[in-house]
Each structure stands twice: as structure tokens, then as C-alpha cells.
Enzyme design. Structure first.
Site, short mmCIF file in Angstrom:
data_model
loop_
_atom_site.label_atom_id
_atom_site.label_comp_id
_atom_site.label_asym_id
_atom_site.label_seq_id
_atom_site.Cartn_x
_atom_site.Cartn_y
_atom_site.Cartn_z
N SER A 160 -6.22 -4.21 -1.83
CA SER A 160 -5.85 -3.71 -3.16
C SER A 160 -4.35 -3.92 -3.28
O SER A 160 -3.55 -3.03 -2.97
CB SER A 160 -6.19 -2.23 -3.30
N LYS A 206 -8.47 -3.45 -10.09
CA LYS A 206 -8.72 -2.51 -8.98
C LYS A 206 -7.78 -1.30 -9.08
O LYS A 206 -8.21 -0.15 -8.91
CB LYS A 206 -8.51 -3.24 -7.65
N LYS A 236 -0.44 4.25 -3.22
CA LYS A 236 -0.05 2.84 -3.42
C LYS A 236 -0.77 2.26 -4.64
O LYS A 236 -0.18 1.61 -5.49
CB LYS A 236 -0.38 2.07 -2.14
P1 NAD Z 1 -6.86 0.38 7.19
O1 NAD Z 1 -5.49 0.90 7.34
O2 NAD Z 1 -8.01 1.11 7.78
O3 NAD Z 1 -6.93 -1.13 7.74
C1 NAD Z 1 -5.91 -2.06 7.60
C2 NAD Z 1 -5.88 -2.88 8.88
O4 NAD Z 1 -4.87 -3.90 8.74
C3 NAD Z 1 -5.49 -2.05 10.11
O5 NAD Z 1 -6.48 -2.21 11.12
C4 NAD Z 1 -4.14 -2.61 10.54
O6 NAD Z 1 -3.94 -2.60 11.92
C5 NAD Z 1 -4.26 -4.03 10.01
N1 NAD Z 1 -2.95 -4.70 9.85
C6 NAD Z 1 -1.82 -4.20 9.31
N2 NAD Z 1 -0.85 -5.14 9.34
C7 NAD Z 1 -1.40 -6.25 9.91
C8 NAD Z 1 -0.90 -7.54 10.22
N3 NAD Z 1 0.36 -7.88 9.95
N4 NAD Z 1 -1.75 -8.42 10.83
C9 NAD Z 1 -3.02 -8.07 11.11
N5 NAD Z 1 -3.55 -6.85 10.83
C10 NAD Z 1 -2.74 -5.96 10.24
O7 NAD Z 1 -7.07 0.18 5.61
P2 NAD Z 1 -8.46 0.04 4.83
O8 NAD Z 1 -8.92 1.39 4.44
O9 NAD Z 1 -9.34 -0.89 5.58
O10 NAD Z 1 -7.92 -0.68 3.50
C11 NAD Z 1 -7.56 -2.05 3.44
C12 NAD Z 1 -7.30 -2.39 1.99
O11 NAD Z 1 -8.49 -2.14 1.22
C13 NAD Z 1 -6.20 -1.54 1.33
O12 NAD Z 1 -5.48 -2.33 0.41
C14 NAD Z 1 -6.98 -0.44 0.62
O13 NAD Z 1 -6.27 0.11 -0.45
C15 NAD Z 1 -8.22 -1.19 0.19
N6 NAD Z 1 -9.45 -0.39 0.02
C16 NAD Z 1 -9.80 0.60 0.90
C17 NAD Z 1 -10.98 1.32 0.71
C18 NAD Z 1 -11.42 2.43 1.64
O14 NAD Z 1 -12.35 3.18 1.28
N7 NAD Z 1 -10.84 2.57 2.82
C19 NAD Z 1 -11.81 1.01 -0.39
C20 NAD Z 1 -11.45 -0.04 -1.23
C21 NAD Z 1 -10.26 -0.73 -1.03
#
Ligand code: NAD
Length: 299
Positions: A97, A172, A241
Site C-alpha cells: 500500500s 487503496k 501510513k
Molecule cells: P509486515 O511488516 O508484516 O511485512 C513487511 C515485510 O517486509 C517484513 O517481513 C520486513 O522484514 C520486510 N522488509 C522490509 N524491508 C525490506 C527490504 N528492504 N527487503 C526485503 N524485505 C523487507 O507488513 P504487512 O502487514 O505484510 O504489509 C505489507 C504491505 O501490505 C504494507 O504496505 C501494508 O500496508 C499492506 N497491507 C497489509 C495488510 C494486513 O492486513 N497486514 C492488508 C492489506 C495491505
């Protein structure tokens, strides 16, 4: 048209892990990468695929690169890391997102080396990521979206094409604005009702049978707030965010944002009050603290 077979999936957190698992299940060759040491190996051991131990190499070999990272700043860092290995004809799909303007900047840069950038953020949370039933809102060139249709179909059941690159992410952020506002007002209503003497669990049932129903009344109030679990798997910082992006989109386009501004302010205040690492559903504690009560089902 080249068939898409190999996917390099970067960011296997709460959402990326189950999404990459769905791609494997659909028969794609998936190489996974994450900043957390050992997470990619853990994925390979429990789900399958390969670990992108040399990220540049895995990115070079992939037909499609997917990023599922917290913010556009994280995506920009990763793109910088792999840019030298990318080849013309590849497609990068940012499923995070993110901020539309930041994604458009990356798309413009990669266009100069023949790489097409699409944005395809998702909605539905961890539970629908696990079942492959996410709602996907995509932005970018139709021809590239056609090429990756099967990839997106492996993770989602509805795929809306919103407009040019960045449009999916604008949509989104606005979806989450509606969701965040709906959650906050539902919790406030429960607090008011409990002060009056109503049972918040009964109130939730009534809302769900009435016009006050929304996604939060259906899927969050009892499950994560009244249960005191606060563990939906979507971080409060990520919601703040998203609200900041929604406001940015509004301000960039001279749209009035009075509710959006108040909503973001409240979510950001909850983030400051509760500290890092909280689930977004824990914002209910802000409303509780303002009223000096704790929501509890009547025994
Ligand atoms: P999260 O923090 O659980 O996962 C993000 C992952 O990215 C982590 O495992 C982290 O270690 C990894 N990461 C960070 N920097 C990195 C890099 N430079 N190289 C490789 N890996 C890296 O977050 P999430 O909940 O999975 O969300 C991810 C995205 O999806 C966000 O933008 C969030 O807003 C969106 N989103 C989340 C949900 C939800 O329910 N959790 C739902 C819809 C959308």
C-alpha cells in the site's frame, strides 16, 4: 507474449508470506526474499520455493518481481538494490500500500530500462491472503496487466483495474480511509452505549443487523476488541501510513479533507500513545482512555 513463470517475491511479512504461498500453489516458480535474517529460509522449509539469497541474481532471472513491503520508501530502497540487474521486458508489481507519486517516480525511472511498473495493492487482510481471496486494485498499462493476470488471480478473487500506475494505490489509501473511519466511529458508539448501560456485544449484533453495519462491526469489534486480542495482523503504523497517503492524495488534488484529517490525527495520536508494534485494532484503547472506560461484554 512471454508466459510468466518465475516470480521474485520481496517482503514475506504478514501478507507477503501467504501471498507467495498462493503463487507456489498455483504452480509459479517463486524465489522469496526478506530483510529479516532466516525468514526466506523458513519459508522455503515450511512452504517451498527457493530463497533469493542473491537478490540481484534472483531479480535478473525472474519474469516478474513483486514487492510487498511496508512503505514506498522500502520499495525505493529495494529497487535501488536490484536496478542494475533488471532487464527490458520484466514487470515489477508493487503490491504494497504505497504512495502513488513515489510509485510513479519509480515507474518513470524503470521505463528508461524497459521495465514496466504496475501497482496492485490488496485488501482483505491476512485471512484472505491465506485463502487467496484478496481484493486487488491495480494500476498501470493494460498489456502488462494482461501478462500478469494469472499471477494476480493466484492471490485474489477480484481484480479491479483502476487506471494508470499509482491509481491502485490511491484507491487503496481511500479504501483504508473509509475503513479506518468506520472502525473509529463504531468503537466510539460502543463506548457511548456502554456508558448508557448497553452491552457492547449486543450492540455489535444490532449494528450488524442494521444500517450501522460495516466491515469493522462485522469482522473486528467482537473478534479483536471485545475479545481483547488486538491481533488482526495489520499494524497500527501501517494504517497511519495509509491515512497519510489518503490525505496527501487529497491535498495534491485540492480536495477538501476535513474528516480525513481528523481521522488521521486520531490514528496517529493512538500510535504515539500506544507505542510501536501495536495492531491497528488496539486504537480502541484510545477511545476507551478518552472516556475512562474499558469495553467489556456484559456477563
Ligand atoms: P509486515 O511488516 O508484516 O511485512 C513487511 C515485510 O517486509 C517484513 O517481513 C520486513 O522484514 C520486510 N522488509 C522490509 N524491508 C525490506 C527490504 N528492504 N527487503 C526485503 N524485505 C523487507 O507488513 P504487512 O502487514 O505484510 O504489509 C505489507 C504491505 O501490505 C504494507 O504496505 C501494508 O500496508 C499492506 N497491507 C497489509 C495488510 C494486513 O492486513 N497486514 C492488508 C492489506 C495491505
Amino acid at each position: 507474449m512471454n508466459i510468466v513463470k518465475r516470480v521474485c517475491f520481496i517482503g514475506i511479512g504478514n501478507m507477503g508470506w501467504p501471498m507467495a504461498a498462493q503463487l507456489l500453489k498455483a504452480g509459479f516458480e517463486v524465489a522469496v526474499s526478506d530483510a529479516v535474517a532466516g525468514r526466506a529460509m523458513e519459508f522455503v522449509a515450511t512452504v517451498g520455493g527457493t530463497a533469493a539469497t542473491d537478490l540481484a541474481e534472483s531479480a535478473r532471472e525472474a519474469d516478474v518481481i513483486i514487492t510487498m513491503l511496508p512503505t514506498s520508501a522500502h520499495v525505493a530502497t529495494v529497487v535501488e538494490q536490484i536496478r542494475g540487474s533488471l532487464r527490458a521486458g520484466q514487470i515489477l508489481i508493487d503490491m504494497s500500500s504505497g504512495a502513488p507519486a513515489a510509485t510513479q517516480k519509480i515507474a518513470k525511472d524503470l521505463e528508461s530500462i524497459g521495465v514496466v511498473v504496475l501497482d496492485a495493492p490488496v485488501s482483505g487482510g491476512v485471512s484472505r491472503a491465506i485463502t487467496g481471496e484478496l481484493a486487488i486494485m491495480s494500476g498501470g498499462e493494460a498489456a502488462a496487466l494482461d501478462r500478469v493476470e494469472a499471477v494476480l488471480r493466484a492471490m485474489g478473487t477480484t481484480i479491479h483495474r483502476i487506471g494508470p500506475v499509482g491509481a491502485g494505490q490511491a484507491m487503496k489509501a481511500l479504501n483504508n480511509l473509509v475503513s479506518a473511519g468506520g472502525f473509529l466511529i463504531a468503537v466510539e458508539a460502543l463506548v457511548i452505549g456502554q456508558q448508557f448501560g448497553l452491552d457492547p456485544a449486543v450492540m455489535t449484533d444490532v449494528l450488524n443487523a442494521s444500517t450501522g453495519m460495516n466491515n469493522s462491526t462485522q469482522k473486528k469489534l467482537k473478534q479483536f476488541v471485545l475479545s481483547r486480542k488486538f491481533d488482526s495482523g495489520f499494524g497500527l503504523d501501517l494504517m497511519v501510513k495509509d491515512l497519510s497517503i489518503a490525505l496527501e492524495v487529497g491535498r495534491d488534488h485540492a480536495a477538501p479533507t476535513p474528516f480525513a484529517a481528523l481521522c488521521r490525527e486520531m490514528w496517529a495520536s493512538a500510535g504515539t500513545m500506544l507505542g510501536k508494534g501495536e495492531d491497528h485494532t488496539a486504537i480502541a484503547r484510545l477511545s476507551e482512555q478518552l472516556a475512562g472506560v474499558t469495553l467489556a461484554e456484559k456477563k
